[in-house]
Design an enzyme around this catalytic site. Sequence first.
Site, PDB file in Angstrom:
ATOM      1  N   ARG A  25       0.731  -1.123  -0.092  1.00 45.73           N
ATOM      2  CA  ARG A  25      -0.072   0.213   0.154  1.00 45.73           C
ATOM      3  C   ARG A  25       0.910   1.208  -0.093  1.00 45.73           C
ATOM      4  O   ARG A  25       0.896   1.990  -0.985  1.00 45.73           O
ATOM      5  CB  ARG A  25      -1.036  -0.191   1.225  1.00 45.73           C
ATOM      6  CG  ARG A  25      -2.292   0.899   1.135  1.00 45.73           C
ATOM      7  CD  ARG A  25      -1.938   2.323   1.355  1.00 45.73           C
ATOM      8  NE  ARG A  25      -1.341   2.576   2.508  1.00 45.73           N
ATOM      9  CZ  ARG A  25      -0.651   3.767   3.034  1.00 45.73           C
ATOM     10  NH1 ARG A  25      -0.772   4.885   2.261  1.00 45.73           N
ATOM     11  NH2 ARG A  25      -0.092   4.015   4.116  1.00 45.73           N
ATOM     12  N   ASP A  26       1.756   1.441   1.217  1.00 46.88           N
ATOM     13  CA  ASP A  26       2.303   2.646   1.149  1.00 46.88           C
ATOM     14  C   ASP A  26       3.429   2.862   0.175  1.00 46.88           C
ATOM     15  O   ASP A  26       3.730   4.134  -0.378  1.00 46.88           O
ATOM     16  CB  ASP A  26       2.768   2.847   2.560  1.00 46.88           C
ATOM     17  CG  ASP A  26       3.620   3.981   2.897  1.00 46.88           C
ATOM     18  OD1 ASP A  26       3.286   5.174   2.206  1.00 46.88           O
ATOM     19  OD2 ASP A  26       4.052   4.309   3.840  1.00 46.88           O
ATOM     20  N   HIS A 219       7.300   4.211  12.581  1.00 49.50           N
ATOM     21  CA  HIS A 219       7.260   4.081  11.056  1.00 49.50           C
ATOM     22  C   HIS A 219       8.042   5.007  10.545  1.00 49.50           C
ATOM     23  O   HIS A 219       7.819   6.350  10.570  1.00 49.50           O
ATOM     24  CB  HIS A 219       5.807   4.324  10.521  1.00 49.50           C
ATOM     25  CG  HIS A 219       5.550   4.336   9.008  1.00 49.50           C
ATOM     26  ND1 HIS A 219       4.928   3.704   8.403  1.00 49.50           N
ATOM     27  CD2 HIS A 219       6.137   5.102   8.183  1.00 49.50           C
ATOM     28  CE1 HIS A 219       4.974   3.996   7.009  1.00 49.50           C
ATOM     29  NE2 HIS A 219       5.814   4.955   6.859  1.00 49.50           N
ATOM     30  N   HIS A 221      10.949   6.707   7.776  1.00 48.64           N
ATOM     31  CA  HIS A 221      11.441   6.785   6.289  1.00 48.64           C
ATOM     32  C   HIS A 221      12.922   7.050   6.235  1.00 48.64           C
ATOM     33  O   HIS A 221      13.539   7.486   7.191  1.00 48.64           O
ATOM     34  CB  HIS A 221      10.509   7.848   5.596  1.00 48.64           C
ATOM     35  CG  HIS A 221       9.287   7.574   5.234  1.00 48.64           C
ATOM     36  ND1 HIS A 221       8.746   7.772   4.026  1.00 48.64           N
ATOM     37  CD2 HIS A 221       8.428   7.095   5.891  1.00 48.64           C
ATOM     38  CE1 HIS A 221       7.470   7.480   3.869  1.00 48.64           C
ATOM     39  NE2 HIS A 221       7.262   6.800   5.165  1.00 48.64           N
ATOM     40  N   CYS A 252       6.549   9.913   0.369  1.00 45.64           N
ATOM     41  CA  CYS A 252       5.223  10.574   0.380  1.00 45.64           C
ATOM     42  C   CYS A 252       4.868  11.549  -0.760  1.00 45.64           C
ATOM     43  O   CYS A 252       5.788  12.358  -1.146  1.00 45.64           O
ATOM     44  CB  CYS A 252       5.456  11.508   1.668  1.00 45.64           C
ATOM     45  SG  CYS A 252       3.975  12.666   1.960  1.00 45.64           S
ATOM     46  N   ASN A 261      10.201   4.006   2.524  1.00 46.33           N
ATOM     47  CA  ASN A 261      10.370   3.728   4.096  1.00 46.33           C
ATOM     48  C   ASN A 261      11.474   2.906   4.102  1.00 46.33           C
ATOM     49  O   ASN A 261      12.200   2.601   3.142  1.00 46.33           O
ATOM     50  CB  ASN A 261       9.258   2.830   4.378  1.00 46.33           C
ATOM     51  CG  ASN A 261       7.770   3.486   4.204  1.00 46.33           C
ATOM     52  OD1 ASN A 261       7.188   3.860   5.005  1.00 46.33           O
ATOM     53  ND2 ASN A 261       7.258   3.327   3.052  1.00 46.33           N
TER      54      ASN A 261
END
Length: 316
Positions: A25-26, A219, A221, A252, A261
């Site tokens: 997803r991300d 989380h 990055h 992002c 990430n």
Amino acid sequence: MTTTTFPNSTQGETRTVHIREVGPRDGFQNEPETIATEDKIRLINALGRAGLKRIEVASFVRPDVIPQLADGVAVLRGIDVPADVSRMVLVPNSKGLDNALAHRDLFEEIALFVSASETHNRRNINRTVQETMDDVRGMGKRIVAEGVSYSAVIATSFGCPFEGPVPMERVLDLAERFAESGATELGFGDTTGMCNPAYASRFFAAAVERLPGVEITAHFHNTRGQGLANAYAALEAGCRSFESSCGELGGCPVPAGSTGNIATEDLVSMFHEMGVDTGLDLDRLIAAARDAQSTLGRKLTSHSIVAGPVIWAPAV
């Protein structure tokens, strides 16, 4: 899965961490080229076979906003992961929650999110922070009533590219509001890679103390190359739950230049060398990341894709 004891691992009681994979997803949402549904399904299945128990699979956002995720329901229907793998979906607002709950049988977890930065929240989902949190109260009650596991994510927890430093107190206040709405997990996102290890240590020590009984998730990055160092600092501060993305996929969309990430396989490699138990098969994770690299047709930035796992020769 082979367990190796490394000569430089931490002695004493073995620590255990939980890792959620967010690449499907991300990670994929930032890719410019449309990724075929069958390729997404193959990657998720491979990640499930690597031992991951929690995978962020899809997002119920408007397809015109993020076309890459328009096939989320098809992906959820098509994957074949072990029965003990928890499938997570991300929901931006009440309309997205309506759409998600129409497919309640396809997932076990729902994540709601907000940005700690007012400017980032407006640019990301076109709402004020207060408007988002007002919506959260009702959504949280609905999620809990459905018997779905409810997680919350606070983006720009460690800094905003538009506003600069974000006060820790503001972030933890938002976390408490999510917990009051029924969230049992709070994820803190370094959305554009602005955290550093010293601050990560202070932040997660404070979060663990202030939010007892709530799972605290980091989380990070790797935008500025500090992702693994931040993860180590969070671990030492008491955090035992992490999110990462195979191949270091992600970033992002607001603003441009915010890279991915931390790579799942790099994070797991570091933890294993330290003697921290992840329950994951590193070889299979690296294979999955290499498959993602092949699918995308470009070199990914994960170190483990290139170097492979650390292999220690037997003592002579």
